[in-house]
Write a protein that holds these residues in place. Structure first.
Motif, PDB file in Angstrom:
ATOM      1  N   THR A 176      -3.304   8.521 -18.601  1.00  0.00           N
ATOM      2  CA  THR A 176      -4.449   8.280 -17.717  1.00  0.00           C
ATOM      3  C   THR A 176      -4.018   7.731 -16.356  1.00  0.00           C
ATOM      4  OG1 THR A 176      -4.869   6.002 -18.461  1.00  0.00           O
ATOM      5  CG2 THR A 176      -5.941   7.795 -19.692  1.00  0.00           C
ATOM      6  N   LEU A 177      -2.722   7.444 -16.206  1.00  0.00           N
ATOM      7  CA  LEU A 177      -2.201   6.931 -14.935  1.00  0.00           C
ATOM      8  C   LEU A 177      -1.711   8.081 -14.075  1.00  0.00           C
ATOM      9  CD1 LEU A 177      -1.127   4.532 -13.117  1.00  0.00           C
ATOM     10  CD2 LEU A 177       1.031   4.870 -14.318  1.00  0.00           C
ATOM     11  N   GLU A 178      -2.137   8.101 -12.822  1.00  0.00           N
ATOM     12  CA  GLU A 178      -1.676   9.112 -11.869  1.00  0.00           C
ATOM     13  C   GLU A 178      -1.237   8.412 -10.588  1.00  0.00           C
ATOM     14  OE1 GLU A 178      -3.359  12.879  -9.237  1.00  0.00           O
ATOM     15  OE2 GLU A 178      -4.599  12.071 -10.855  1.00  0.00           O
ATOM     16  N   VAL A 179       0.014   8.650 -10.187  1.00  0.00           N
ATOM     17  CA  VAL A 179       0.499   8.118  -8.919  1.00  0.00           C
ATOM     18  C   VAL A 179       0.007   9.058  -7.827  1.00  0.00           C
ATOM     19  CG1 VAL A 179       2.535   7.547  -7.536  1.00  0.00           C
ATOM     20  CG2 VAL A 179       2.490   7.012  -9.988  1.00  0.00           C
ATOM     21  N   ASP A 204       8.148   8.164  -4.695  1.00  0.00           N
ATOM     22  CA  ASP A 204       9.564   7.974  -4.356  1.00  0.00           C
ATOM     23  C   ASP A 204       9.880   6.518  -4.012  1.00  0.00           C
ATOM     24  OD1 ASP A 204       7.997   8.180  -2.005  1.00  0.00           O
ATOM     25  OD2 ASP A 204       9.737   8.771  -0.825  1.00  0.00           O
ATOM     26  N   GLN A 205       8.860   5.686  -3.908  1.00  0.00           N
ATOM     27  CA  GLN A 205       9.054   4.268  -3.590  1.00  0.00           C
ATOM     28  C   GLN A 205       8.963   3.371  -4.824  1.00  0.00           C
ATOM     29  OE1 GLN A 205      10.069   3.097  -0.604  1.00  0.00           O
ATOM     30  NE2 GLN A 205      10.239   5.293  -0.223  1.00  0.00           N
ATOM     31  N   ILE A 206       8.871   3.982  -5.991  1.00  0.00           N
ATOM     32  CA  ILE A 206       8.754   3.195  -7.218  1.00  0.00           C
ATOM     33  C   ILE A 206      10.140   2.930  -7.795  1.00  0.00           C
ATOM     34  CG2 ILE A 206       7.851   3.109  -9.570  1.00  0.00           C
ATOM     35  CD1 ILE A 206       5.511   4.842  -8.617  1.00  0.00           C
ATOM     36  N   GLY A 255       0.782  -1.229   0.000  1.00  0.00           N
ATOM     37  CA  GLY A 255       0.000   0.000   0.000  1.00  0.00           C
ATOM     38  C   GLY A 255       0.811   1.275   0.000  1.00  0.00           C
ATOM     39  N   ALA A 256       2.145   1.177   0.010  1.00  0.00           N
ATOM     40  CA  ALA A 256       2.986   2.381   0.010  1.00  0.00           C
ATOM     41  C   ALA A 256       2.831   3.176  -1.275  1.00  0.00           C
ATOM     42  CB  ALA A 256       4.454   2.012   0.228  1.00  0.00           C
ATOM     43  N   VAL A 257       2.626   2.491  -2.395  1.00  0.00           N
ATOM     44  CA  VAL A 257       2.417   3.149  -3.686  1.00  0.00           C
ATOM     45  C   VAL A 257       0.945   3.007  -4.041  1.00  0.00           C
ATOM     46  CG1 VAL A 257       3.007   3.191  -6.131  1.00  0.00           C
ATOM     47  CG2 VAL A 257       4.766   2.611  -4.445  1.00  0.00           C
ATOM     48  N   GLN A 258       0.297   4.149  -4.232  1.00  0.00           N
ATOM     49  CA  GLN A 258      -1.106   4.144  -4.627  1.00  0.00           C
ATOM     50  C   GLN A 258      -1.248   4.961  -5.901  1.00  0.00           C
ATOM     51  OE1 GLN A 258      -3.970   4.564  -1.539  1.00  0.00           O
ATOM     52  NE2 GLN A 258      -2.630   3.614  -0.017  1.00  0.00           N
ATOM     53  N   PHE A 259      -2.147   4.527  -6.759  1.00  0.00           N
ATOM     54  CA  PHE A 259      -2.312   5.169  -8.062  1.00  0.00           C
ATOM     55  C   PHE A 259      -3.746   5.028  -8.525  1.00  0.00           C
ATOM     56  CE2 PHE A 259      -1.057   0.797  -8.624  1.00  0.00           C
ATOM     57  CZ  PHE A 259      -1.945   0.328  -9.572  1.00  0.00           C
ATOM     58  N   LYS A 260      -4.057   5.716  -9.607  1.00  0.00           N
ATOM     59  CA  LYS A 260      -5.359   5.543 -10.246  1.00  0.00           C
ATOM     60  C   LYS A 260      -5.192   5.651 -11.748  1.00  0.00           C
ATOM     61  CE  LYS A 260      -7.006  10.320 -10.181  1.00  0.00           C
ATOM     62  NZ  LYS A 260      -8.070  11.236  -9.729  1.00  0.00           N
TER      63      LYS A 260
END
Length: 141
Positions: free
Chosen positions: A50-53, A58-60, A11-16
Motif C-alpha cells: 500500500t506504500l507508493e513512493v 533515489d534519495q532514500i 520534502g525531497a522524498v514524497q510518498f503515499k
C-alpha cells in the motif's frame, strides 16, 4: 479508499499509503528510541504493497541492523521516513510523517524497555503480540 500523503523533513522524498493501517501504537524498544532520538516512537503499520513512493526514490537511504527492520531515511535531510518489516509484509510509516492520519493507538509494544511510562489505559505488551512472534504477555501500567 483512504489515501494519506507523507514526506521527509525537507520534502525531497514524497510518498503515499492507501487503505487502513493494520495497527497503530507506540513502540518503546531501545532500537526505535535510538533511531527516532526520542523516548517513544508512534507507529502505523501498513501492508507493504500500500506504500507508493511518489518522488525522490533515489534519495532514500537504507540501514538494517537486523533483517527484521529495514530503516529508510532521506539522503538530503536525514529525515526518517519509514521502516520495512519484510518478515511481516508490513511497513511502519512514522505517524509524524502522515499529518492527515487520525492516530488511534491500540497498544504499546516492548513496554518492558520503556523509559517514559505512559498511563493511558492501553494494553502494554511486554514485547510483541503472539501473532507477530512475541510472547503476547502484557505488563501493568
Amino acid at each position: 479508499m483512504n489515501q494519506y500523503q507523507g514526506k521527509c523533513f525537507c520534502g525531497a522524498v514524497q510518498f503515499k499509503v492507501s487503505g487502513t493501517p493494520e495497527a497503530m501504537g507506540f513502540c518503546h524498544c531501545d532500537s526505535c528510541r535510538r533511531w527516532s532520538a526520542g523516548p517513544v516512537n508512534a507507529f502505523s503499520l501498513w501492508p507493504s504493497d500500500t506504500l507508493e513512493v511518489l518522488s525522490g526514490a533515489d534519495q532514500i537511504g537504507e540501514f538494517h541492523l537486523t533483517e527484521r527492520s529495514h530503516r529508510k531515511w532521506c539522503k538530503q535531510c536525514g529525515g526518517h521516513i519509514f521502516t520495512d518489516h519484510p518478515q511481516w509484509g508490513l511497513v511502519d510509516v512514522y505517524v509524524a510523517n502522515l499529518p492527515q492520519l487520525g492516530f488511534e493507538p491500540a497498544l504499546h509494544v516492548h513496554y518492558q524497555e520503556s523509559v517514559l511510562p505512559i498511563r493511558d489505559g492501553l494494553p502494554k505488551m511486554k514485547d510483541l503480540p503472539a501473532e507477530m512472534g512475541g510472547s503476547g504477555d502484557t505488563i501493568p501500567e
